[in-house]
Design an enzyme around this catalytic site. Structure first.
Site, PDB file in Angstrom:
ATOM      1  N   HIS A 180       0.824  -1.216   0.000  1.00  0.00           N
ATOM      2  CA  HIS A 180       0.000   0.000   0.000  1.00  0.00           C
ATOM      3  C   HIS A 180       0.851   1.256   0.000  1.00  0.00           C
ATOM      4  CE1 HIS A 180       0.623  -1.406   4.141  1.00  0.00           C
ATOM      5  NE2 HIS A 180       0.636  -0.153   4.503  1.00  0.00           N
ATOM      6  N   ASP A 210       4.066   1.888   1.173  1.00  0.00           N
ATOM      7  CA  ASP A 210       5.103   2.274   2.155  1.00  0.00           C
ATOM      8  C   ASP A 210       6.157   1.198   2.336  1.00  0.00           C
ATOM      9  OD1 ASP A 210       3.185   1.514   5.217  1.00  0.00           O
ATOM     10  OD2 ASP A 210       3.831   0.275   3.511  1.00  0.00           O
ATOM     11  N   HIS A 222       0.016  -1.316  11.326  1.00  0.00           N
ATOM     12  CA  HIS A 222       1.293  -0.745  11.775  1.00  0.00           C
ATOM     13  C   HIS A 222       1.144   0.771  11.804  1.00  0.00           C
ATOM     14  CE1 HIS A 222       2.531  -1.260   7.277  1.00  0.00           C
ATOM     15  NE2 HIS A 222       1.992  -0.070   7.425  1.00  0.00           N
ATOM     16  N   HIS A 253      -1.882   2.610   9.754  1.00  0.00           N
ATOM     17  CA  HIS A 253      -2.467   1.825   8.656  1.00  0.00           C
ATOM     18  C   HIS A 253      -3.044   0.539   9.238  1.00  0.00           C
ATOM     19  CE1 HIS A 253       0.834   3.750   5.884  1.00  0.00           C
ATOM     20  NE2 HIS A 253      -0.085   4.627   6.257  1.00  0.00           N
ATOM     21  N   HIS A 261      -3.370   0.662  20.449  1.00  0.00           N
ATOM     22  CA  HIS A 261      -1.958   0.233  20.373  1.00  0.00           C
ATOM     23  C   HIS A 261      -1.214   1.038  19.315  1.00  0.00           C
ATOM     24  CE1 HIS A 261       1.367  -2.842  20.253  1.00  0.00           C
ATOM     25  NE2 HIS A 261       1.458  -2.374  19.022  1.00  0.00           N
ATOM     26  N   GLU A 262      -1.795   1.093  18.102  1.00  0.00           N
ATOM     27  CA  GLU A 262      -1.087   1.782  17.005  1.00  0.00           C
ATOM     28  C   GLU A 262      -0.916   3.266  17.303  1.00  0.00           C
ATOM     29  OE1 GLU A 262      -0.548  -1.792  15.401  1.00  0.00           O
ATOM     30  OE2 GLU A 262       0.415   0.093  14.897  1.00  0.00           O
ATOM     31  N   HIS A 312       2.123   4.004  19.088  1.00  0.00           N
ATOM     32  CA  HIS A 312       3.289   4.178  18.203  1.00  0.00           C
ATOM     33  C   HIS A 312       3.295   5.583  17.604  1.00  0.00           C
ATOM     34  CE1 HIS A 312       4.505   0.075  18.522  1.00  0.00           C
ATOM     35  NE2 HIS A 312       3.516  -0.433  17.820  1.00  0.00           N
ATOM     36  N   HIS A 355       7.553  -1.085  21.223  1.00  0.00           N
ATOM     37  CA  HIS A 355       6.871  -2.202  21.900  1.00  0.00           C
ATOM     38  C   HIS A 355       7.395  -2.416  23.312  1.00  0.00           C
ATOM     39  CE1 HIS A 355       5.373  -3.888  17.863  1.00  0.00           C
ATOM     40  NE2 HIS A 355       4.391  -3.283  18.510  1.00  0.00           N
TER      41      HIS A 355
END
Lengths: 378, 82
Positions: free
Chosen positions: A69, A71, A84, A97, A119-120, A123, A129
């Site tokens: 996609h 990246d 991610h 994404h 969670h994402e 980031h 993590h």
């Protein structure tokens, strides 16, 4: 917890987000709600706020995609990789994404969108993590999470507040000085004139300055040093190290704390470590070393303990006879306890508290006295 | 082929595990399963590192527990800094 290499974080507290497209698995309103709820999780424990944009470039662009996609990190169909996100920064940094080959749900019957989004977004805010299996930032998706009573773990809160500090006191609460994150609270100001180091070592042409649970990484192609958590690169190493040195011929860095030491090569802690420092030939009376440096020309490693030092022969892999000797006898002018030692440009640099002694081994004398943090562009 | 050991038959678990370690634990891209060395040092070390990070028993082997965990859905971001 850990942060991304270089510890990227947003330099502002008011961030924008945009949901660029939608999955067919859920009504749009459900996606909007899941994302909003996920953002609230982080808003609740930081000074951060999130404002939604409906068009244009937001800080955090949220999208659904399948396979390749654009990246270079393609998704992989149902299962395995769910989503991610990128650390804080311009353009695609900060973006999230989701793999639209997953079955996104509001409950636990499929892959819960809220849980993965929370969670994402961790980031997107700068968290890497965590090894804490109860933490939201643990890498594996936990389908058994009780969604009705979801809470961040203390590890998640510690991590995000390390970067951004706690939320401002609400008007109802008494005005207490908002303790800012370690980065702002002065505990880690690299140009603090009183700054001292726990250990210093070269590593593949870089220089690492260890302090508490962090290290500054001096890259020769980058003037400003980069601050990192030790755990970002070596999750199994302790903090508050005693000493570190590189043996270039082995492409290895040896890290010391208390009676133990580790060998690392790049990211990898070598198998069979930690070992006892007594395997190097120290007597049992030695419980820790203060500093160490390996002379790549002479293939000798010097270990400093209190006012004495030992010499280790890298070829025979044994501690040399006639040691320990007094530091003052062989390194005149190097005063006080040695925290760390670095060999560079043919000199030895002895770090003692906030003072650094540049020692010329040929002239056998101190040629400069500097501030310890002079290497950090201070 | 390396003289000191015939190429072992393909092991789908090892393939999946190596891909996992490359994606999330910086296993060097050039550690190629065709030239599988006898000691398989880099892969064993990475398996140990992954087991430690994920809270598994550190065996250095692709035991059933480890295989089960690496097949679980997860985030696509690596576990260790580059």
């Amino acid at each position: 917890f850990s942060t991304f290499p270089g510890m990227p974080k947003w330099r502002k507290n008011h961030l924008t987000y945009r949901i660029v497209n939608y999955t067919q698995d859920l009504p749009r309103a459900a996606v909007d709600s899941a994302i909003k709820k996920a953002l609230k999780v982080w808003e609740g424990v930081t000074p951060l706020t999130f404002t939604r944009m409906l068009e244009g470039e937001a800080d955090i662009m949220i999208s659904f995609a399948v396979r390749e996609h654009g990246d270079f990190y393609p998704f992989d169909g149902p299962g395995n990789r769910l989503a991610h996100a990128y650390p804080p920064g311009p353009e695609f940094y900060g973006d999230v994404h989701f793999d639209d080959d997953e079955k996104w749900t509001e409950d636990a019957s499929g892959t819960n969108l809220f849980l993965v989004a929370a969670h994402e977004l961790g980031h997107s805010l700068g968290l890497f993590h965590s090894t804490d299996t109860k933490a939201l930032m643990y890498p594996l998706y936990n389908s058994f999470t009780d969604l009705t009573r979801f809470r961040l773990s203390q590890d998640d809160v510690d991590g995000i507040q390390f970067l951004y500090g706690p939320p401002p006191p609400s008007p109802a609460e008494p005005e207490v000085p908002a303790e800012s994150s370690p980065l702002e609270s002065g505990t880690l100001v690299k140009c603090d004139p009183a700054l001292s180091f726990d250990a210093v070592s070269t590593l593949r042409g870089e220089i690492l300055f260890f302090k508490n649970r962090y290290f500054w990484r001096k890259l020769h192609w980058k003037p400003q040093p980069e601050l990192n958590l030790i755990s970002t690169f070596w999750p199994s190493l302790p903090s508050d190290l005693d000493a570190a040195y590189e043996v270039i011929s082995k492409d290895a860095v040896f890290i010391f704390k208390g009676r133990k030491f580790w060998e690392v090569r790049g990211n990898d802690v070598q198998a069979g470590y930690p070992r006892s420092i007594h395997t190097l030939g120290f007597p049992a009376t030695i419980r820790k070393i203060d500093a160490a440096v390996s002379d790549k020309e002479k293939k000798k490693t010097y270990f400093f303990t209190e006012d004495k030092y030992w010499r280790f022969d890298e070829k025979s892999q044994s501690m040399e006879k006639g040691f320990p000797r007094f530091i003052a006898d062989d390194f005149p002018g190097v005063d006080g306890k040695v925290d760390a030692v670095l060999q560079a440009f043919g000199f030895f640099y002895f770090f003692s508290g906030s003072t650094q002694f540049e020692f010329d081994p040929n002239a056998r004398k101190v040629t400069h006295v500097l501030k310890s943090n002079s290497w950090l562009m201070c | 082929y390396p003289l000191n050991g015939a190429v072992k038959e393909e092991n789908p678990n090892m393939d999946f595990a190596q891909k996992y370690l490359k994606n999330y634990y910086n296993l060097a891209k050039d550690v190629n399963q065709v030239y599988r060395r006898k000691d398989n040092g880099p892969v064993v070390k990475k398996i140990q590192e992954m087991q430690k990070f994920l809270g598994l028993e550190v065996t250095g082997k692709l035991d059933s527990n480890t295989l089960e965990v690496i097949r679980k859905p997860r985030c696509g971001v690596p576990d260790v800094g580059q």
